[in-house]
Design an enzyme around this catalytic site. Structure first.
Site, mmCIF file in Angstrom:
data_model
loop_
_atom_site.group_PDB
_atom_site.id
_atom_site.type_symbol
_atom_site.label_atom_id
_atom_site.label_comp_id
_atom_site.label_asym_id
_atom_site.label_seq_id
_atom_site.Cartn_x
_atom_site.Cartn_y
_atom_site.Cartn_z
ATOM 1 C CE LYS A 35 -2.425 1.620 3.764
ATOM 2 N NZ LYS A 35 -2.259 3.090 3.886
ATOM 3 C CG ASP A 62 -4.713 4.586 1.663
ATOM 4 O OD1 ASP A 62 -5.853 5.063 1.500
ATOM 5 O OD2 ASP A 62 -4.195 4.422 2.788
ATOM 6 C CE LYS A 64 -7.798 6.618 4.134
ATOM 7 N NZ LYS A 64 -6.326 6.362 4.115
ATOM 8 C CG ASP A 67 -12.562 17.811 -5.284
ATOM 9 O OD1 ASP A 67 -13.526 18.589 -5.499
ATOM 10 O OD2 ASP A 67 -11.388 18.196 -5.174
ATOM 11 C CB THR A 123 -10.415 3.171 12.267
ATOM 12 O OG1 THR A 123 -9.230 3.492 11.562
ATOM 13 C CG2 THR A 123 -11.067 1.968 11.640
ATOM 14 N NE ARG A 215 2.035 2.076 13.235
ATOM 15 C CZ ARG A 215 1.197 2.752 14.007
ATOM 16 N NH1 ARG A 215 1.682 3.592 14.923
ATOM 17 N NH2 ARG A 215 -0.096 2.593 13.884
#
Ligand code: C5P
Length: 237
Positions: A35, A62, A64, A67, A123, A215
């Protein structure tokens, strides 16, 4: 058409080409699905996508998008030329915007090579934030499910959601509607800033189609081993 098999996606949250290439050099034979987010894309531009793709990785871009429909359509048309495997937008941009995005991603010959996934609610957005800050007064799970249904109706391929929501998304939107789930941690590991986490194995039993892992792999002593552990636990191999 563009149905892909379940996989682990590594979130390459780096801010330079040098860092990401150093990281990728730690993998020998494998070519993990990666990603690329805003951080790396804004730092290095579309060329970084081409370069990483050239090394043989699948890519989830990614960015996102959110508009007006026309702008999203045109931007998706530009992104379609990168031939990434997956990209995304915010369902909050409306059904119209999502339909426009699909049009934009569809090539002149009518084919579409890039899966399109919607973010429902981030989230990081709690029900309290949603209701008091954003003035969306419905319960959060209802909003998430409604946005997922909108995404499906608009012709998208799935949503980003918590593994905890994956089963209910599949129940409402069908098994072919993909769930891409971040918030993954190995058993016993530090959650860091993630709130609701699951292990790769939990994500599998809950029906996630793709887990997005940052991570726990990128900061691991041995990233390749951590990645292989994710694959084993998630795919049950
Ligand atoms: O390092 P970690 O495993 O927490 O990384 C998770 C990745 O998934 C990050 O790139 C983060 O931005 C992304 N993500 C998330 N929650 C969402 C959407 C994306 O954690 N709802």
């Amino acid at each position: 058409e563009h149905i892909m098999s379940k996989d682990v996606i590594i979130a390459c949250d780096f801010s330079s080409k040098e860092e990401v290439m150093n990281f990728l050099d730690k993998f020998q034979e494998e070519k993990p699905f990666l990603k690329i987010g805003m951080e790396l894309f804004y730092a290095e531009g579309p060329e970084i996508v081409r370069e990483i793709k050239k090394r043989g990785h699948k890519i989830f871009l990614d960015l996102k998008l959110h508009d007006i429909p026309n702008t999203v359509k045109k931007s998706m048309a530009v992104l379609s030329r990168l031939d990434v495997d997956m990209c995304n937008l915010h369902a909050a941009g409306s059904s119209k915007m999502m339909e426009a995005a699909i049009e934009g991603l569809t090539k002149p010959d009518g084919t579409r090579n890039t899966m399109l996934i919607a973010v429902t609610q981030l989230t990081s957005t709690t029900e309290e934030v949603m209701q008091e800050d954003l003035l969306i007064e419905k319960p959060l799970p209802e909003v998430v499910m409604h946005y997922a249904a909108n995404a499906k109706k608009a012709g998208l391929d799935g949503v980003v959601c918590s593994p905890l929501e994956a089963a209910i998304v599949h129940e409402k939107c069908g098994d072919e509607f993909m769930t891409v789930t971040p918030g993954i941690r190995f058993a016993g590991a530090d959650a860091q800033d993630q709130k609701r986490i699951t292990t790769p194995e939990d994500a599998r039993t809950k029906g996630s189609d793709f887990i997005v892992v940052g991570r726990p792999i990128t900061k691991a002593e041995d990233p390749q081993a951590a990645y292989e552990r994710c694959i084993r636990e998630f795919l049950g191999e």
